[in-house]
Scaffold this motif. Sequence first.
Motif, PDB file in Angstrom:
ATOM      1  N   SER A  58      47.007  64.595  53.257  1.00  0.00           N
ATOM      2  CA  SER A  58      46.521  63.628  54.220  1.00  0.00           C
ATOM      3  C   SER A  58      47.606  62.435  54.333  1.00  0.00           C
ATOM      4  O   SER A  58      48.589  62.490  53.675  1.00  0.00           O
ATOM      5  CB  SER A  58      45.120  63.052  53.585  1.00  0.00           C
ATOM      6  N   LYS A  59      47.387  61.616  55.358  1.00  0.00           N
ATOM      7  CA  LYS A  59      48.110  60.248  55.439  1.00  0.00           C
ATOM      8  C   LYS A  59      47.633  59.465  54.362  1.00  0.00           C
ATOM      9  O   LYS A  59      46.410  59.735  53.767  1.00  0.00           O
ATOM     10  CB  LYS A  59      47.645  59.580  56.770  1.00  0.00           C
ATOM     11  N   SER A  60      48.550  58.641  53.763  1.00  0.00           N
ATOM     12  CA  SER A  60      48.318  57.543  52.996  1.00  0.00           C
ATOM     13  C   SER A  60      47.191  56.734  53.041  1.00  0.00           C
ATOM     14  O   SER A  60      46.886  56.093  54.516  1.00  0.00           O
ATOM     15  CB  SER A  60      49.581  56.758  52.604  1.00  0.00           C
ATOM     16  N   ILE A  61      46.104  56.619  52.159  1.00  0.00           N
ATOM     17  CA  ILE A  61      44.948  55.775  52.385  1.00  0.00           C
ATOM     18  C   ILE A  61      45.557  54.485  51.421  1.00  0.00           C
ATOM     19  O   ILE A  61      45.489  54.681  49.930  1.00  0.00           O
ATOM     20  CB  ILE A  61      43.755  56.364  51.874  1.00  0.00           C
ATOM     21  N   CYS A  62      45.423  53.319  51.856  1.00  0.00           N
ATOM     22  CA  CYS A  62      45.714  52.057  51.260  1.00  0.00           C
ATOM     23  C   CYS A  62      44.491  51.546  50.808  1.00  0.00           C
ATOM     24  O   CYS A  62      43.433  51.346  51.589  1.00  0.00           O
ATOM     25  CB  CYS A  62      46.229  51.210  52.023  1.00  0.00           C
ATOM     26  N   VAL A  63      44.115  51.210  49.571  1.00  0.00           N
ATOM     27  CA  VAL A  63      43.187  50.450  48.922  1.00  0.00           C
ATOM     28  C   VAL A  63      43.381  49.314  48.499  1.00  0.00           C
ATOM     29  O   VAL A  63      44.194  49.042  47.685  1.00  0.00           O
ATOM     30  CB  VAL A  63      42.512  51.331  47.868  1.00  0.00           C
ATOM     31  N   ASP A  64      42.834  48.341  49.189  1.00  0.00           N
ATOM     32  CA  ASP A  64      43.169  46.860  48.935  1.00  0.00           C
ATOM     33  C   ASP A  64      41.843  46.089  48.145  1.00  0.00           C
ATOM     34  O   ASP A  64      40.965  46.207  48.943  1.00  0.00           O
ATOM     35  CB  ASP A  64      43.425  46.084  50.148  1.00  0.00           C
ATOM     36  N   ILE A  65      41.867  45.934  47.221  1.00  0.00           N
ATOM     37  CA  ILE A  65      41.064  45.383  46.277  1.00  0.00           C
ATOM     38  C   ILE A  65      40.698  43.635  46.681  1.00  0.00           C
ATOM     39  O   ILE A  65      41.747  43.058  46.336  1.00  0.00           O
ATOM     40  CB  ILE A  65      41.133  45.315  44.575  1.00  0.00           C
ATOM     41  N   LYS A  66      39.772  43.451  46.811  1.00  0.00           N
ATOM     42  CA  LYS A  66      39.340  42.019  47.075  1.00  0.00           C
ATOM     43  C   LYS A  66      38.067  41.516  46.158  1.00  0.00           C
ATOM     44  O   LYS A  66      37.001  42.320  46.049  1.00  0.00           O
ATOM     45  CB  LYS A  66      38.765  41.769  48.412  1.00  0.00           C
ATOM     46  N   ASP A  67      38.000  40.571  45.513  1.00  0.00           N
ATOM     47  CA  ASP A  67      37.057  39.822  44.597  1.00  0.00           C
ATOM     48  C   ASP A  67      36.669  38.634  44.695  1.00  0.00           C
ATOM     49  O   ASP A  67      37.563  37.809  44.788  1.00  0.00           O
ATOM     50  CB  ASP A  67      37.361  40.278  43.053  1.00  0.00           C
ATOM     51  N   ALA A  68      35.545  38.196  44.458  1.00  0.00           N
ATOM     52  CA  ALA A  68      34.904  36.922  44.353  1.00  0.00           C
ATOM     53  C   ALA A  68      35.576  36.479  43.007  1.00  0.00           C
ATOM     54  O   ALA A  68      35.933  37.307  42.152  1.00  0.00           O
ATOM     55  CB  ALA A  68      33.555  36.560  44.437  1.00  0.00           C
ATOM     56  N   CYS A  92      42.341  24.828  35.215  1.00  0.00           N
ATOM     57  CA  CYS A  92      41.611  25.847  35.786  1.00  0.00           C
ATOM     58  C   CYS A  92      41.966  27.104  36.046  1.00  0.00           C
ATOM     59  O   CYS A  92      43.191  27.449  36.551  1.00  0.00           O
ATOM     60  CB  CYS A  92      40.756  25.376  37.053  1.00  0.00           C
ATOM     61  N   SER A  93      41.433  28.286  35.513  1.00  0.00           N
ATOM     62  CA  SER A  93      41.991  29.573  35.816  1.00  0.00           C
ATOM     63  C   SER A  93      40.625  30.418  36.266  1.00  0.00           C
ATOM     64  O   SER A  93      39.628  30.448  35.819  1.00  0.00           O
ATOM     65  CB  SER A  93      42.582  30.313  34.516  1.00  0.00           C
ATOM     66  N   SER A  94      41.071  31.502  37.026  1.00  0.00           N
ATOM     67  CA  SER A  94      40.003  32.485  37.485  1.00  0.00           C
ATOM     68  C   SER A  94      40.679  33.727  38.103  1.00  0.00           C
ATOM     69  O   SER A  94      41.639  33.611  38.462  1.00  0.00           O
ATOM     70  CB  SER A  94      39.119  31.681  38.560  1.00  0.00           C
ATOM     71  N   ARG A  95      39.922  34.793  38.023  1.00  0.00           N
ATOM     72  CA  ARG A  95      40.556  36.012  38.489  1.00  0.00           C
ATOM     73  C   ARG A  95      39.770  36.343  40.021  1.00  0.00           C
ATOM     74  O   ARG A  95      38.554  36.251  39.992  1.00  0.00           O
ATOM     75  CB  ARG A  95      40.402  37.350  37.660  1.00  0.00           C
ATOM     76  N   ALA A  96      40.484  36.325  40.956  1.00  0.00           N
ATOM     77  CA  ALA A  96      40.091  36.584  42.243  1.00  0.00           C
ATOM     78  C   ALA A  96      40.971  37.078  43.121  1.00  0.00           C
ATOM     79  O   ALA A  96      42.233  36.963  43.083  1.00  0.00           O
ATOM     80  CB  ALA A  96      39.450  35.181  42.556  1.00  0.00           C
ATOM     81  N   LYS A  97      40.688  37.806  44.165  1.00  0.00           N
ATOM     82  CA  LYS A  97      41.486  37.983  45.153  1.00  0.00           C
ATOM     83  C   LYS A  97      40.589  38.115  46.703  1.00  0.00           C
ATOM     84  O   LYS A  97      39.640  38.833  46.671  1.00  0.00           O
ATOM     85  CB  LYS A  97      42.095  39.719  44.959  1.00  0.00           C
ATOM     86  N   PRO A  98      41.189  37.430  47.495  1.00  0.00           N
ATOM     87  CA  PRO A  98      42.497  36.556  47.396  1.00  0.00           C
ATOM     88  C   PRO A  98      42.371  35.482  46.453  1.00  0.00           C
ATOM     89  O   PRO A  98      41.182  35.008  46.029  1.00  0.00           O
ATOM     90  CB  PRO A  98      42.299  36.101  49.020  1.00  0.00           C
ATOM     91  N   PRO A  99      43.462  34.785  46.170  1.00  0.00           N
ATOM     92  CA  PRO A  99      43.489  33.639  45.160  1.00  0.00           C
ATOM     93  C   PRO A  99      42.560  32.796  45.710  1.00  0.00           C
ATOM     94  O   PRO A  99      42.555  32.224  46.672  1.00  0.00           O
ATOM     95  CB  PRO A  99      45.065  33.285  45.251  1.00  0.00           C
ATOM     96  N   PRO A 100      41.994  31.980  44.608  1.00  0.00           N
ATOM     97  CA  PRO A 100      40.958  30.999  44.764  1.00  0.00           C
ATOM     98  C   PRO A 100      41.633  29.671  44.919  1.00  0.00           C
ATOM     99  O   PRO A 100      42.645  29.340  44.576  1.00  0.00           O
ATOM    100  CB  PRO A 100      40.095  31.084  43.638  1.00  0.00           C
ATOM    101  N   SER A 101      40.926  28.673  45.576  1.00  0.00           N
ATOM    102  CA  SER A 101      41.244  27.380  45.499  1.00  0.00           C
ATOM    103  C   SER A 101      40.158  26.600  44.319  1.00  0.00           C
ATOM    104  O   SER A 101      39.392  27.278  44.097  1.00  0.00           O
ATOM    105  CB  SER A 101      40.954  26.579  46.841  1.00  0.00           C
ATOM    106  N   PHE A 102      40.953  25.496  43.716  1.00  0.00           N
ATOM    107  CA  PHE A 102      39.968  25.024  42.842  1.00  0.00           C
ATOM    108  C   PHE A 102      39.740  23.533  43.093  1.00  0.00           C
ATOM    109  O   PHE A 102      40.586  22.811  43.700  1.00  0.00           O
ATOM    110  CB  PHE A 102      40.998  24.975  41.493  1.00  0.00           C
ATOM    111  N   THR A 103      38.353  23.155  42.675  1.00  0.00           N
ATOM    112  CA  THR A 103      38.009  21.749  42.723  1.00  0.00           C
ATOM    113  C   THR A 103      37.389  21.483  41.483  1.00  0.00           C
ATOM    114  O   THR A 103      36.747  22.284  40.669  1.00  0.00           O
ATOM    115  CB  THR A 103      36.749  21.874  43.840  1.00  0.00           C
ATOM    116  N   TRP A 104      37.840  20.193  41.024  1.00  0.00           N
ATOM    117  CA  TRP A 104      37.379  19.635  40.003  1.00  0.00           C
ATOM    118  C   TRP A 104      36.202  18.597  39.931  1.00  0.00           C
ATOM    119  O   TRP A 104      36.141  17.792  40.940  1.00  0.00           O
ATOM    120  CB  TRP A 104      38.444  18.827  39.104  1.00  0.00           C
ATOM    121  N   PHE A 105      35.342  18.390  39.021  1.00  0.00           N
ATOM    122  CA  PHE A 105      33.960  17.526  39.202  1.00  0.00           C
ATOM    123  C   PHE A 105      34.044  17.129  37.730  1.00  0.00           C
ATOM    124  O   PHE A 105      34.137  17.538  36.758  1.00  0.00           O
ATOM    125  CB  PHE A 105      32.712  18.378  39.589  1.00  0.00           C
TER     126      PHE A 105
END
Length: 191
Positions: A58-68, A92-105
């Motif tokens: 087959s043609k190549s199938i691209c799998v792009d993972i996105k996560d909250a 602050c650190s977090s795992r996410a895709k696309p990369p997250p923005s961070f806000t401090w409270f």
Amino acid sequence: MELRCNSRGNPPITSYAWFKNSGRGDSKVSSAQTFSFNATERAAFICEATNRLGSHKSKSICVDIKDAPKDTSASISPSDEESDDGWVELSCSSRAKPPPSFTWFKKGPQISTQVATGIFHKVQFTQGGQYFCVAANTLGSQKSSPVSVRTKGLPGLWMYIVIAILGIGLLRSTHFMIKKWIQASSSSQAH
């Protein structure tokens, strides 16, 4: 994640194979029509169907993972909360895709107040309290557990308070003694 390979052939398809396309060529990852895997990174896959006359890919199938954001956490450095300059840095650190923005409270008695944006936030010991961060991207957001910055007084603050109280006491005593001396001088001149 699950990928399924479908193909028509005459004679019928006798086998399927899945290949992962990497920069160094294709590597076989499954010999089944359906390929299940844990998607943790972007990858490209190719399906191959085979019958007794040959095979076709087959043609190549691209799998792009996105996560909250997930596994969001806040940390404090130096971790022992001892700093020569009276500041600590919150991170602050977090795992996410696309990369997250961070806000401090900063947590308050009734509501939390936004105090900064970005991965890092510097806090003076005199601004003690509980702080947390929120990681957010287009798929969602997640709040960290709070970290505590213990309030530390200014160097020698208690010493200054004691000196001020003693100074006020000394001034009042001096004022009282001068007043008595003036009264005693006035009464001796009257005689």
